[in-house]
Design a protein around this motif. Structure first.
Motif, short mmCIF file in Angstrom:
data_model
loop_
_atom_site.label_atom_id
_atom_site.label_comp_id
_atom_site.label_asym_id
_atom_site.label_seq_id
_atom_site.Cartn_x
_atom_site.Cartn_y
_atom_site.Cartn_z
N TRP A 237 41.94 42.98 35.85
CA TRP A 237 42.15 43.81 37.05
C TRP A 237 40.91 44.62 37.40
CZ3 TRP A 237 42.50 49.21 37.68
CH2 TRP A 237 42.39 49.97 36.51
N GLY A 238 40.08 44.90 36.38
CA GLY A 238 38.85 45.64 36.63
C GLY A 238 37.90 44.85 37.51
N SER A 239 37.66 43.58 37.12
CA SER A 239 36.78 42.72 37.93
C SER A 239 37.38 42.54 39.31
CB SER A 239 36.63 41.35 37.26
OG SER A 239 36.16 41.49 35.93
N SER A 240 38.72 42.39 39.34
CA SER A 240 39.38 42.13 40.62
C SER A 240 39.28 43.34 41.55
CB SER A 240 40.86 41.79 40.37
OG SER A 240 41.48 41.41 41.59
N ILE A 241 39.57 44.55 41.06
CA ILE A 241 39.54 45.72 41.96
C ILE A 241 38.11 46.03 42.42
CG2 ILE A 241 39.31 47.59 40.25
CD1 ILE A 241 41.40 49.15 41.91
N LEU A 242 37.13 45.82 41.54
CA LEU A 242 35.73 46.07 41.95
C LEU A 242 35.31 45.05 43.00
CD1 LEU A 242 34.25 46.86 38.42
CD2 LEU A 242 34.59 48.48 40.33
N ALA A 243 35.73 43.80 42.82
CA ALA A 243 35.42 42.78 43.84
C ALA A 243 36.13 43.10 45.15
CB ALA A 243 35.84 41.40 43.32
N ALA A 244 37.38 43.55 45.07
CA ALA A 244 38.15 43.86 46.29
C ALA A 244 37.55 45.07 47.01
CB ALA A 244 39.61 44.14 45.91
N GLN A 245 37.09 46.05 46.24
CA GLN A 245 36.44 47.22 46.86
C GLN A 245 35.13 46.80 47.52
OE1 GLN A 245 36.42 49.77 43.39
NE2 GLN A 245 38.26 50.91 44.11
N GLU A 246 34.42 45.89 46.86
CA GLU A 246 33.13 45.41 47.40
C GLU A 246 33.36 44.62 48.69
OE1 GLU A 246 28.87 44.02 46.24
OE2 GLU A 246 30.17 45.65 45.47
N GLY A 248 36.09 44.64 50.90
CA GLY A 248 36.54 45.40 52.06
C GLY A 248 38.03 45.71 52.06
N ASP A 249 38.46 46.46 53.08
CA ASP A 249 39.85 46.96 53.16
C ASP A 249 40.89 45.84 53.22
OD1 ASP A 249 38.99 49.85 55.23
OD2 ASP A 249 38.71 49.37 53.09
N LYS A 250 40.54 44.70 53.78
CA LYS A 250 41.51 43.60 53.92
C LYS A 250 41.62 42.80 52.63
CE LYS A 250 39.69 42.02 57.85
NZ LYS A 250 39.49 41.12 59.03
N CYS A 251 40.91 43.24 51.59
CA CYS A 251 40.97 42.52 50.31
C CYS A 251 41.70 43.38 49.29
CB CYS A 251 39.56 42.21 49.80
SG CYS A 251 39.60 41.10 48.37
N GLN A 252 42.75 42.80 48.70
CA GLN A 252 43.52 43.52 47.68
C GLN A 252 43.71 42.62 46.46
OE1 GLN A 252 46.97 44.78 50.09
NE2 GLN A 252 46.20 46.89 49.86
N CYS A 253 44.39 43.13 45.45
CA CYS A 253 44.53 42.41 44.18
C CYS A 253 45.95 41.91 43.99
CB CYS A 253 44.16 43.35 43.03
SG CYS A 253 42.53 44.10 43.23
N LEU A 254 46.07 40.69 43.46
CA LEU A 254 47.37 40.10 43.16
C LEU A 254 47.54 40.04 41.65
CD1 LEU A 254 49.15 37.14 44.80
CD2 LEU A 254 48.77 37.04 42.34
N VAL A 255 48.69 40.52 41.18
CA VAL A 255 48.97 40.58 39.74
C VAL A 255 49.91 39.44 39.36
CG1 VAL A 255 49.93 41.98 37.87
CG2 VAL A 255 48.76 43.10 39.79
N ASP A 256 49.36 38.43 38.66
CA ASP A 256 50.19 37.37 38.08
C ASP A 256 50.50 37.83 36.66
OD1 ASP A 256 50.30 33.81 38.24
OD2 ASP A 256 50.92 35.03 36.52
N LEU A 257 51.79 38.05 36.38
CA LEU A 257 52.18 38.67 35.12
C LEU A 257 51.66 37.92 33.89
CD1 LEU A 257 53.92 40.21 37.12
CD2 LEU A 257 55.82 40.11 35.53
N GLY A 258 51.49 36.59 34.04
CA GLY A 258 51.08 35.78 32.89
C GLY A 258 49.59 35.74 32.65
N HIS A 259 48.83 36.44 33.44
CA HIS A 259 47.37 36.33 33.38
C HIS A 259 46.72 37.43 32.55
CE1 HIS A 259 46.97 33.57 37.16
NE2 HIS A 259 47.78 33.06 36.22
N HIS A 260 47.48 38.00 31.65
CA HIS A 260 46.98 39.10 30.83
C HIS A 260 47.13 38.76 29.35
CE1 HIS A 260 48.40 40.65 34.72
NE2 HIS A 260 47.33 41.44 34.65
N ALA A 261 46.37 39.42 28.52
CA ALA A 261 46.52 39.23 27.07
C ALA A 261 47.91 39.73 26.69
CB ALA A 261 45.44 40.04 26.34
N PRO A 262 48.49 39.18 25.62
CA PRO A 262 49.81 39.65 25.18
C PRO A 262 49.79 41.19 25.01
CG PRO A 262 49.17 37.72 23.93
CD PRO A 262 47.97 38.11 24.76
N ASN A 263 50.92 41.84 25.41
CA ASN A 263 51.08 43.29 25.20
C ASN A 263 50.20 44.17 26.08
OD1 ASN A 263 52.88 42.57 23.13
ND2 ASN A 263 51.16 42.39 21.69
#
Ligand code: LRH
Ligand code: MN
Length: 431
Positions: A237-246, A248-263
């Motif tokens: 999410w860090g890379s994603s939010i920095l890219a989305a901020q870079e 512009g406003d029409k860019c946001q982040c999508l959270v796929d629950l399975g795309h994270h390390a366990p826990n």
């Protein structure tokens, strides 16, 4: 022009007739229980009735792994049959009125006709998904070097053009979101420069961003690993939010629950993305190990509840805006995909209903007063309520089935379709 829905109204009426007295009794009893807590059950039901989640076109067929895929007779073989099955899910659940398509998997020659076809089945389209993680027959430049972050200029350009083509398709389908997930990354240390890979990604993504219509969003989907197993360009999410901020406003982040390390504490990621106005959407599923794409709420329903607890908090405190796109993204390797999506939609709607039952004044009071146990109990008291009568009542009042799986099996839909549809060949992979 509303075509007749795939299942007969009688089938649902007959199925409900057997169950409606029990539902009324359970709803009344729950209503009395909640009243003692100062909660009006009808008000919760009204919120649940407004809730909806999109289904993935690619989830309507059997999914697989790199090892194998086991097709079932009667599974859909094209977008038209997938829409039929998605219409069955919505007709029974009344909570999945939109389909999220994927291109080129759902490619057709006339998208306006496809939009009308979906509308005639009571369906609309949610975010469109681009695909720069597979090579298509006759493709000029391979994505084996990556796509938006590839070192090969022509490959990056090809990926940019494909995403812009998806926007154009989406406009004809009535979508307003483009989901961009790239599998770009490395398998060996040193394979690519980790900084320059992101630079190339951002430069190419900016060209896609520039092609967005005014009322559209670009949703960046992060993923820790797979298909890359050492580094992924948009890995968290860090890379994603920095890219989305870079971008512009029409860019946001999508959270796929399975795309994270366990826990990983995903509910906190949700709170953070909302804090910074970048919470764009979800791909709901569940997992125990990796990106297992299992049925939502099937492994860790408490986590799904805690995520909806953050979403209800965000709904109450929208800050810079709150309009996340709710979508399911699952791979149904061992079940009937329709049954899995009915079960998942139910689990998701139930977690939302439970989150609506949290006594937020008690919670906030205990939090401010550092009364840890009572703060936890404010969540637990909501989580342990059986909200199924509320979700079922909202569904029935919208024309759906009380017991969606029983009604689906009564329909013998899959058997009927196995007579009509051509068999899907053996294979491997997600679709
Ligand atoms: C990647 C992903 C992405 C889709 C694909 C089908 O793992 O979650 O959202 O494009 O699955
Ligand atoms: Mn996804």
């Amino acid at each position: 022009m509303m075509r007749s829905l795939p299942l007969s109204a009688e089938l649902i009426k007959d199925s409900n007739a057997r169950l409606s007295d029990a539902l009324e009794e359970d709803y009344a009893a729950l209503g009395r229980q909640l009243e003692r807590r100062g909660i009006a059950i009808d008000a919760v039901k009204a919120r649940v009735a407004d809730f909806s989640v999109a289904v993935p076109s690619w989830g309507a067929g059997r999914g697989g792994t790199r090892f194998a895929k086991f097709p079932i007779p009667g599974e859909p073989t094209n977008i038209h049959e997938k829409l039929e099955d998605c219409a069955v899910i919505n007709q029974l659940s009344r909570v999945t009125p939109r389909v999220s398509p994927h291109f080129p998997w759902d490619k057709v020659s006339d998208y306006r006709a496809l939009r009308e076809e979906a509308a005639s089945l009571g369906l609309g389209f949610d975010a469109v998904n681009s695909n720069t993680f597979q090579d298509q027959p006759g493709q000029a430049h391979s994505y084996s070097t990556g796509s938006l972050s590839s070192t090969v200029t022509e490959t990056r350009q090809q990926a940019v053009e494909h995403n812009i083509e998806c926007i154009e398709i989406g406009r004809q389908l009535g979508s307003t979101d483009l989901t961009v997930w790239v599998g770009d990354g490395t398998n060996l240390p040193g394979q690519q420069d980790l900084g320059r890979s992101l630079d190339r990604y951002l430069d190419a993504a900016a060209q896609v961003y520039a092609a967005l219509p005014d009322d559209w969003r670009m949703l960046l989907e992060h993923k820790m690993f797979e298909p890359a197993f050492y580094s992924s360009v948009i890995s968290d999410w860090g890379s994603s939010i920095l890219a989305a901020q870079e971008l512009g406003d029409k860019c946001q982040c999508l959270v796929d629950l399975g795309h994270h390390a366990p826990n990983v504490n995903i509910e906190q990621i949700v709170a953070r993305l909302h804090r910074f106005g970048k919470l764009g959407g979800f791909h709901f599923n569940d997992s125990k190990y990796g990106d297992d794409d299992l049925d939502s709420g099937s492994i860790n329903p408490h986590q799904l509840f805690l995520i909806f607890n953050e979403l209800v908090e965000a709904e109450r405190n929208p800050r810079g805006g709150f309009n996340p796109s709710y979508m399911i993204d699952q791979s149904h390797n061992v079940t009937d995909p329709i049954e899995s999506m009915l079960s998942s939609a139910e689990a998701i709607a139930q977690c939302y209903a439970k989150a609506l039952l949290v006594d937020r004044d008690a919670l906030h009071g205990a939090q401010e007063g550092n009364d840890t146990m009572m703060a936890f109990q404010a969540l637990r008291r909501a989580y342990t309520v059986d909200v199924s009568p509320i979700v079922a009542k909202a569904r029935v009042e919208a024309g759906g089935a009380i017991d969606v799986l029983a009604a689906y099996r009564d329909s013998r839909w899959r058997e009927r379709k196995s007579q009509e549809r051509k068999a899907v060949g053996l294979g491997a992979g997600i679709v």
